[in-house]
Design a protein around this motif. Structure first.
Motif, PDB file in Angstrom:
ATOM      1  N   TRP A 201       0.810  -1.221   0.000  1.00 47.54           N
ATOM      2  CA  TRP A 201       0.000   0.000   0.000  1.00 47.54           C
ATOM      3  C   TRP A 201       0.844   1.273   0.000  1.00 47.54           C
ATOM      4  O   TRP A 201       0.339   2.358   0.246  1.00 47.54           O
ATOM      5  N   PHE A 202       2.151   1.141  -0.275  1.00 42.80           N
ATOM      6  CA  PHE A 202       3.044   2.292  -0.242  1.00 42.80           C
ATOM      7  C   PHE A 202       3.776   2.431  -1.573  1.00 42.80           C
ATOM      8  O   PHE A 202       4.151   1.440  -2.193  1.00 42.80           O
TER       9      PHE A 202
ATOM     10  N   LEU B  42       9.178   5.544  -1.089  1.00 44.41           N
ATOM     11  CA  LEU B  42       9.488   4.978   0.229  1.00 44.41           C
ATOM     12  C   LEU B  42       9.687   3.474   0.085  1.00 44.41           C
ATOM     13  O   LEU B  42       8.804   2.768  -0.408  1.00 44.41           O
ATOM     14  N   VAL B  43      10.829   2.983   0.510  1.00 51.85           N
ATOM     15  CA  VAL B  43      11.102   1.548   0.503  1.00 51.85           C
ATOM     16  C   VAL B  43      10.970   1.019   1.928  1.00 51.85           C
ATOM     17  O   VAL B  43      11.500   1.622   2.874  1.00 51.85           O
ATOM     18  N   ILE B  44      10.253  -0.087   2.077  1.00 49.51           N
ATOM     19  CA  ILE B  44      10.117  -0.730   3.384  1.00 49.51           C
ATOM     20  C   ILE B  44      11.068  -1.915   3.459  1.00 49.51           C
ATOM     21  O   ILE B  44      11.057  -2.789   2.589  1.00 49.51           O
ATOM     22  N   GLU B  45      11.902  -1.939   4.478  1.00 44.66           N
ATOM     23  CA  GLU B  45      12.784  -3.073   4.739  1.00 44.66           C
ATOM     24  C   GLU B  45      12.281  -3.813   5.976  1.00 44.66           C
ATOM     25  O   GLU B  45      12.150  -3.216   7.055  1.00 44.66           O
ATOM     26  N   ASN B  46      12.017  -5.096   5.807  1.00 43.50           N
ATOM     27  CA  ASN B  46      11.500  -5.914   6.908  1.00 43.50           C
ATOM     28  C   ASN B  46      12.669  -6.559   7.651  1.00 43.50           C
ATOM     29  O   ASN B  46      13.253  -7.528   7.184  1.00 43.50           O
ATOM     30  N   HIS B  47      13.000  -6.031   8.824  1.00 42.69           N
ATOM     31  CA  HIS B  47      14.104  -6.556   9.626  1.00 42.69           C
ATOM     32  C   HIS B  47      13.616  -7.368  10.815  1.00 42.69           C
ATOM     33  O   HIS B  47      14.410  -7.691  11.714  1.00 42.69           O
TER      34      HIS B  47
ATOM     35  N   ALA C 112      -3.749   4.630   7.205  1.00 43.08           N
ATOM     36  CA  ALA C 112      -4.546   5.476   6.313  1.00 43.08           C
ATOM     37  C   ALA C 112      -5.544   6.329   7.082  1.00 43.08           C
ATOM     38  O   ALA C 112      -5.880   7.443   6.663  1.00 43.08           O
ATOM     39  N   ALA C 113      -6.017   5.812   8.223  1.00 42.64           N
ATOM     40  CA  ALA C 113      -7.019   6.539   9.006  1.00 42.64           C
ATOM     41  C   ALA C 113      -6.407   7.625   9.878  1.00 42.64           C
ATOM     42  O   ALA C 113      -7.123   8.437  10.464  1.00 42.64           O
ATOM     43  N   ASP C 114      -5.080   7.660   9.981  1.00 45.63           N
ATOM     44  CA  ASP C 114      -4.402   8.622  10.858  1.00 45.63           C
ATOM     45  C   ASP C 114      -3.577   9.591  10.007  1.00 45.63           C
ATOM     46  O   ASP C 114      -2.464   9.278   9.585  1.00 45.63           O
TER      47      ASP C 114
ATOM     48  N   ASN D 228       1.567   8.004   6.264  1.00 45.45           N
ATOM     49  CA  ASN D 228       0.335   8.246   5.520  1.00 45.45           C
ATOM     50  C   ASN D 228       0.610   8.947   4.196  1.00 45.45           C
ATOM     51  O   ASN D 228      -0.083   8.713   3.193  1.00 45.45           O
ATOM     52  N   ASN D 229       1.636   9.779   4.155  1.00 50.57           N
ATOM     53  CA  ASN D 229       1.933  10.576   2.957  1.00 50.57           C
ATOM     54  C   ASN D 229       2.423   9.738   1.782  1.00 50.57           C
ATOM     55  O   ASN D 229       2.480  10.223   0.651  1.00 50.57           O
ATOM     56  N   TYR D 230       2.819   8.493   2.053  1.00 48.22           N
ATOM     57  CA  TYR D 230       3.392   7.657   0.993  1.00 48.22           C
ATOM     58  C   TYR D 230       2.419   6.586   0.499  1.00 48.22           C
ATOM     59  O   TYR D 230       2.809   5.723  -0.288  1.00 48.22           O
ATOM     60  N   MET D 231       1.168   6.641   0.932  1.00 54.06           N
ATOM     61  CA  MET D 231       0.261   5.513   0.715  1.00 54.06           C
ATOM     62  C   MET D 231      -0.495   5.570  -0.602  1.00 54.06           C
ATOM     63  O   MET D 231      -0.790   6.635  -1.142  1.00 54.06           O
TER      64      MET D 231
END
Length: 681
Positions: free
Chosen positions: A401-402, A407-412, A584-586, A592-595
């Motif tokens: 959803w981003f 914005l890259v999400i890294e799952n650590h 998204a609701a907050d 939220n800005n990257y969604m």
């Protein structure tokens, strides 16, 4: 060669063969002796086709066709040798046993479902429970269960055999046990043997606990124990593929007794009260599914007495079964851009390794921020995160959803970690990759509870001053803080690096009570308290999930879980969706800005005015289970409008394997029972 209804063909030992056969009657494989005399393969009341994969542990395979409901007849058959299997990146331990290892609550069941809680073991192996209740060596073989284990073996895997004397023995037990070992070794496996579990000190077995001395002597001393130790001794002297013996029963008595001696430390008023807490875990003299204490003690050990996990780890490390682990390239592949609807074959996604990015920040796009997600096995199962054991973490779908261009999400996240253990051992490597303008999403709580002071537990609450000094399992004196204080430490150090911290609640465990999702509000409250105190955004994943899963109801929600609190692939996606909904609701949440739009995905169809639409679900190459678990039914469900029609067409693939290949098969019953969704993948 063909001799009436007997088929025999030469084989290469250690290879697997695909048998395509068209026949009528009952098809069996001829076994090696009078006890292991046959394996049931299939039956056709009328002429029909079947395909069977058979591992070759001898110089030939012999199939027998006999009359069933009609006259046996062979129409056609072909034999194809499978390509040789490659060695796994990490060896797999497959445990063969009966209900004392297979049933819910048993040690092997618990270890398989909660493997992420034992990161030291997952560093050297994967583990799968292939136990089956009510079986002995003969029936386990006759029902094809040994063949199923053998055909899945890759070079360097381990087969662990134990507990197979509970349901009956005979004069050939020793020979049959040796056959199991030889067969597994022929297919390329190493061998571990283990002793019995202790019997429960209940009913006529109560003599296993002496109430006057508060000591256990529940170790089983029978002919099985004599034989398995004899075989273990002989193999240790003469078999280079035998790597050792795991002592369960004797160690269990020593562990229980040490725990009882420390009754005050463990929160009991008396030694007998501590002992009775252990005894209460047993439902009868064999099974301990009334509580987790006995099982956890056997797995974890206590004091100076090693548990099952430590013994396995020591054997595997000594045998150097995973020497090439350091050669694995640490890369991460992230599912993104609404790809979930296209996941139709779990085998495809399981063949990809979802390791943590190394070094941290290596996925960064030039000039763009990275969101570092840190958490436990509910965010990433085990170290690979590839769902091999049926469990998936929601971090796999976090990017969906981003906008990955911004914005890259890294799952650590790492399975088995608490806020304490992640802070001590994993956080330094993550911090090294954080830059100014980045984000850190923090989600812990599942492994923080309990009294595992030597390993992972944190103190309850949010106090800044409360501490506890312990000697941890590494022999080092350590100061333990509250759960809330560890969150403060993550927040403060993130801000020191110029990045923005974000707190996230735990995922829900998935259990229901009185028609609603059961939620432990303690950690949710503590997390929100720290978020308000420190002025950081808080993602109420549990709150959003509570609303969604309660609306789904217990039956549908249960399909999304595989051993609470771990999720299936479908459940992982839903937890990620709940997290995205909360963000998204907050509008004050910086992510939220990257969604992208978080409305549920739908099918791209063209409706004609108010006319209803007919959806056809099923067809070639699908099964009801496959369509449901892959998310394709979810797309139809989200697209439905009042007045529409759904035509379901399933059947053929429901009869295929539940665990092999595309995993399409389902349990052969029409019963609508929650227990039917529990199975070992």
């Amino acid at each position: 060669e063909e001799n009436e209804n007997l088929l025999r063909f030469q084989t290469e030992r250690g290879a697997c063969y695909i048998i395509d056969i068209e026949y009528q009657g009952v098809l069996t494989m001829v076994g090696p002796n009078a006890d292991l005399d046959y394996v049931s393969l299939g039956s056709n009341a009328t002429v029909g086709k079947g395909q069977y994969i058979i591992p070759a542990v001898g110089d030939y395979i012999e199939l027998k066709l006999t009359d069933g409901e009609g006259t046996a007849q062979l129409v056609d058959f072909s034999v194809t040798k499978q390509a040789a299997k490659e060695k796994n990146k990490k060896p797999r331990v497959a445990h063969i046993g009966d209900s004392t290892s297979a049933n819910r609550g048993s040690w092997a069941y618990t270890l398989a479902v909660n493997l992420a809680d034992y990161p030291e073991l997952t560093d050297v192996c994967d583990f799968v429970n292939r136990g089956s209740g009510g079986r002995n060596l003969q029936t386990y073989y006759q029902q094809g269960r040994l063949l199923s284990v053998l055909k899945d073996i890759c070079p360097g895997d381990i087969v662990m055999i134990g507990n197979m004397g509970t349901n009956g023995m005979n004069s050939n037990f020793e020979a049959n046990l040796n056959y199991y070992i030889d067969a597994a070794e022929t297919m390329g496996a190493l061998i571990i043997l283990n002793s019995y579990t202790p019997h429960g000190c209940v009913s006529n077995w109560a003599s296993g606990y002496d109430q006057t001395t508060n000591t256990f002597d529940s170790y089983r001393k029978d002919s099985y124990d004599v034989i398995v130790r004899k075989v273990a001794k002989e193999r240790a002297a003469n078999d280079s593929n035998y790597i050792g013996f795991v002592e369960i029963g004797k160690n269990a008595d020593a562990i229980f007794n040490a725990y009882v001696r420390d009754y005050a430390k463990n929160g009991y008023e008396s030694a007998d009260a501590a002992a009775q807490a252990i005894i209460a875990c047993f439902t009868d003299h064999n099974h301990y599914s009334n509580g987790t204490l006995a099982c956890k003690l056997m797995l974890d050990g206590y004091g100076n007495v090693e548990g099952i996990v430590k013994q396995m780890y020591n054997l595997l490390k000594a045998a150097s079964v995973n020497d090439d682990t350091d050669d694995i390239e640490d890369t991460q592949e992230m599912v993104s851009a609404n790809v979930f609807k296209d996941i139709t074959k779990l085998e495809d996604i399981r063949n990809t390794r979802f390791l943590r990015p190394s070094p941290a920040g290596s996925m960064r796009k030039e000039g763009k921020p990275v969101a570092f997600y840190i958490g436990d096995s509910t965010m990433r199962t085990l170290s690979t995160g590839n769902g091999w054991n049926g469990q998936w973490g929601w971090g796999l779908f976090a990017q969906e959803w981003f906008d990955a261009d911004r914005l890259v999400i890294e799952n650590h996240a790492l399975g088995g970690t608490s806020s304490r253990t992640f802070y001590n051992y994993e956080w330094p490597t993550v911090k090294a990759g954080i830059q100014e303008g980045d984000y850190v999403l923090i989600a812990f709580g599942h492994n923080d509870s309990g009294s595992y002071w030597e390993t992972k537990s944190t103190l309850s609450g949010t106090s800044e001053t409360e501490t506890k000094v312990v000697t941890n399992n590494k022999g080092v004196e350590e100061t333990i803080y509250t759960f809330g204080q560890y969150l403060r430490m993550f927040i403060n150090e993130t801000r020191e690096l110029g990045a923005t911290p974000i707190l996230c609640s735990r995922t829900p465990r998935g259990s229901f009570s009185n028609g609603r999702l059961s939620i432990d509000t303690k950690y949710r409250t503590w997390g929100k308290t720290i978020a308000d105190e420190k002025g950081v955004a808080y993602i109420d994943l549990e709150g959003v999930a509570d609303t969604l899963y309660t609306a789904y109801g217990e039956w549908k929600t249960t399909q999304m879980y595989y051993g609470y609190p771990h999720t299936t692939l479908l459940g992982a996606w839903h937890n990620a969706y709940c997290a995205a909904q909360a963000i998204a609701a907050d509008k004050n949440n910086p992510l939220n800005n990257y969604m992208f739009d978080t409305t549920p995905p739908k099918m791209n169809i063209q409706r004609q005015g108010s006319m209803p639409y007919t959806f056809y679900v099923g067809g070639a190459g699908t099964s009801a289970r496959n369509v449901y678990n892959s998310g394709r039914w979810g797309l139809v469900y989200n697209t439905l409008e009042k007045g529409d029609t759904v035509v379901f067409a399933f059947g053929d693939n429901e009869l295929t394997s539940m665990t092999d290949g595309d995993e399409m098969g389902s349990i052969q019953t029409a019963a609508d029972s929650l227990s039917n969704v529990q199975m070992t993948v």
